[in-house]
Design a protein around this motif. Sequence first.
Motif, PDB file in Angstrom:
ATOM      1  N   GLY A 154       0.756  -1.100  -0.231  1.00 43.62           N
ATOM      2  CA  GLY A 154      -0.078  -0.036  -0.037  1.00 43.62           C
ATOM      3  C   GLY A 154       1.017   1.316   0.024  1.00 43.62           C
ATOM      4  O   GLY A 154       0.217   2.343  -0.209  1.00 43.62           O
ATOM      5  N   GLN A 155       2.050   1.116   0.245  1.00 45.15           N
ATOM      6  CA  GLN A 155       3.174   2.449   0.339  1.00 45.15           C
ATOM      7  C   GLN A 155       3.343   2.865  -1.282  1.00 45.15           C
ATOM      8  O   GLN A 155       2.993   1.978  -2.095  1.00 45.15           O
ATOM      9  CB  GLN A 155       4.295   1.784   0.524  1.00 45.15           C
ATOM     10  N   GLN A 156       3.172   4.191  -1.279  1.00 48.39           N
ATOM     11  CA  GLN A 156       2.985   4.789  -2.500  1.00 48.39           C
ATOM     12  C   GLN A 156       4.406   5.164  -3.047  1.00 48.39           C
ATOM     13  O   GLN A 156       5.270   5.522  -2.127  1.00 48.39           O
ATOM     14  CB  GLN A 156       2.253   6.092  -2.363  1.00 48.39           C
ATOM     15  N   VAL A 157       4.964   4.792  -3.990  1.00 49.56           N
ATOM     16  CA  VAL A 157       6.084   5.013  -4.845  1.00 49.56           C
ATOM     17  C   VAL A 157       6.311   5.803  -5.910  1.00 49.56           C
ATOM     18  O   VAL A 157       5.405   5.679  -6.863  1.00 49.56           O
ATOM     19  CB  VAL A 157       6.656   3.594  -5.057  1.00 49.56           C
ATOM     20  N   ASN A 158       6.913   6.927  -5.858  1.00 45.06           N
ATOM     21  CA  ASN A 158       7.239   7.462  -7.181  1.00 45.06           C
ATOM     22  C   ASN A 158       8.416   7.226  -8.089  1.00 45.06           C
ATOM     23  O   ASN A 158       9.383   6.802  -7.544  1.00 45.06           O
ATOM     24  CB  ASN A 158       7.246   9.086  -6.846  1.00 45.06           C
ATOM     25  N   ALA A 226      13.364   3.419  -8.373  1.00 43.77           N
ATOM     26  CA  ALA A 226      12.079   3.158  -8.921  1.00 43.77           C
ATOM     27  C   ALA A 226      12.078   3.578 -10.501  1.00 43.77           C
ATOM     28  O   ALA A 226      12.327   4.854 -10.649  1.00 43.77           O
ATOM     29  CB  ALA A 226      10.834   3.544  -8.055  1.00 43.77           C
ATOM     30  N   THR A 227      11.527   2.881 -11.432  1.00 43.23           N
ATOM     31  CA  THR A 227      11.531   3.346 -12.530  1.00 43.23           C
ATOM     32  C   THR A 227      10.372   3.733 -13.219  1.00 43.23           C
ATOM     33  O   THR A 227       9.949   4.362 -14.300  1.00 43.23           O
ATOM     34  CB  THR A 227      11.972   2.241 -13.778  1.00 43.23           C
ATOM     35  N   VAL A 228       9.193   3.540 -12.304  1.00 47.12           N
ATOM     36  CA  VAL A 228       7.664   3.731 -12.596  1.00 47.12           C
ATOM     37  C   VAL A 228       6.997   4.300 -11.173  1.00 47.12           C
ATOM     38  O   VAL A 228       7.579   4.008  -9.950  1.00 47.12           O
ATOM     39  CB  VAL A 228       7.022   2.860 -13.222  1.00 47.12           C
ATOM     40  N   SER A 229       6.200   4.994 -11.121  1.00 47.69           N
ATOM     41  CA  SER A 229       5.332   5.252 -10.273  1.00 47.69           C
ATOM     42  C   SER A 229       4.255   4.103 -10.030  1.00 47.69           C
ATOM     43  O   SER A 229       3.694   3.566 -10.800  1.00 47.69           O
ATOM     44  CB  SER A 229       4.907   6.738 -10.303  1.00 47.69           C
ATOM     45  N   GLY A 230       3.722   3.884  -8.429  1.00 44.69           N
ATOM     46  CA  GLY A 230       2.668   2.951  -8.361  1.00 44.69           C
ATOM     47  C   GLY A 230       2.423   2.800  -6.676  1.00 44.69           C
ATOM     48  O   GLY A 230       3.024   3.756  -6.130  1.00 44.69           O
TER      49      GLY A 230
END
Length: 578
Positions: A154-158, A226-230
């Motif tokens: 559930g952690q948001q990653v940019n 990170a290469t993408v957000s999600g």
Amino acid sequence: MNKNILYIAIAVIIGLGAGWLIFGNGSSDTMANKDISDMSDQHDHSGESADQMWTCSMHPQIMQPEAGDCPICGMDLIPAEAGAEGLAANEIKMTENAMALANIQTTIVGNAETSDDDGMISLSGKIAANEENNTVQSSYFKGRIERLNVNYEGQQVNRGQLLATIYAPDLVAAQQELITAASLKASQPALYKAVRNKLKNWKLSDTQINAIEESGTVRENFPIYATVSGTVSEVMAAQGDYVNQGEPIVKLSNLNSVWAEFDAYENQIAQFNVGQKINITTNAYPNKEFEGTISFIDPILNNTTRTVTVRATLQNRDDLFKPGMFVTGKVKGATQTMENTLSVPASAVLWTGERSLVYVKTNPNEPVFEMREVTLGNRSGDNYQVSAGLNNGDEIVTNGTFTVDAAAQLQGKKSMMNQQMMQDESAMMGDMEMSFDEGFSSDFNEALPSYLKMKDALVESDAGQVSNFAKATSKKLKEISTSDLGKMEKQHLTKSIEMLDAIATNENLENQRAHFVILNENIVPIAMNIENSTNYYVQKCPMANNNKGAVWLSTEEEIRNPYYGDAMLTCGSVIDSL
């Protein structure tokens, strides 16, 4: 003196005459009145008897206008419940109290086109992550995770965010190669370029490579970005783990769009097409309705639930939908409802897996019901379309259907549970095709007389004689050669001998009768597949074997029940003749 005697005689005569006139006429009137009363009582009683029906406590389907014996089991008939007369074989009647206690409600069947759902099909489903937007962030080199910055779902990653720091021995050697090649780039530019490309393949940026080259120092720990957000949907590694090149560390889901996945029943599949609009509601936002489009229909049916997945893609830029959330979808059916198709509430239908049943109220003025098999079409909302089995205007049970079915079962009538028990026993045994030669048939026929004596001994409830005749029958069957018998034929003969030996060695009558059930399940099919030298009747008692029914052979058409003897001597019927 003579005068006195004369006066007394005259007085006696006068007294007797007066007594006759007074009491004789009164008695006659009384007798007449009594006769009239008796005739009246007799008349009333006859009328009452004409209305009274008699039934069997073990076979409630039997209805007789007068007392007597049950034609099935021979038991004394008992007075039937008032008003039970005039019912068809499969009809049941319930009391008003039973109707009220079970809250049984009925509805008159009408055309499907008059229903309020306007052909809308209601589906239940869940929100799921859009797997097309899922990505896995992996380690690009082998090493040990020194620090993991993303460690819960559930952690948001940019994009560009630090995910982990890894100690990578292979990168330590590659950095040393870069520093050496940098000093030789003028003389060996190809070597220098190859070393830089090697580091780029490990996803090091030009900025990182230049910093190593300019500083001339080797770094032991390297970051992974990170290469993408999600949103983190799964953490696949832990701090301190050793990971290989390409091993996943974390799985990310982009929830800007999600899937709404619905379960559609097998009989609804024809109603859906890719591209159909679907209106979606959820408990989280009860006053909002979202519109989606069916993007996928699963080509494989789930064998467990007998459903297929119907999927719609929803935009979720406002983050309203959460994976796992329950949703309801309504779709306009792709096929049109036929004019002659009827619609019934889903609560009215009893579904057995192979058959669909409803209970029809056959008498509009009394609680009399009959089971009816129907053919179902598509389900629209809370209604089923019925293409066969009902007529417009039929009154059916829509609430308390299971209670009505239970009442039918208790009364011995056709019901959802006992429909399959009404199959023809002789047809089932006749389907067992066996092959026997003439010699076997002749030998087997020689064993049947002792079998019949054993059956008669069971009718007489003589356990000792049953044991003796079972032993004689077993001896005869053991003398028959089995060398030319097939597998099924040999199994039936072997099982018959086994049951005969069990009967012969046990003089407990109930135990003998229990083994006699299994004996006949094996010996009767043999008798039905050989050339018989005598005419035999296959007879059946429906109450034997715990109401599952049991058969036996007899040379007489008249029923003499070996399973109950004198208790129910005539219970049974002839189901076949050989």
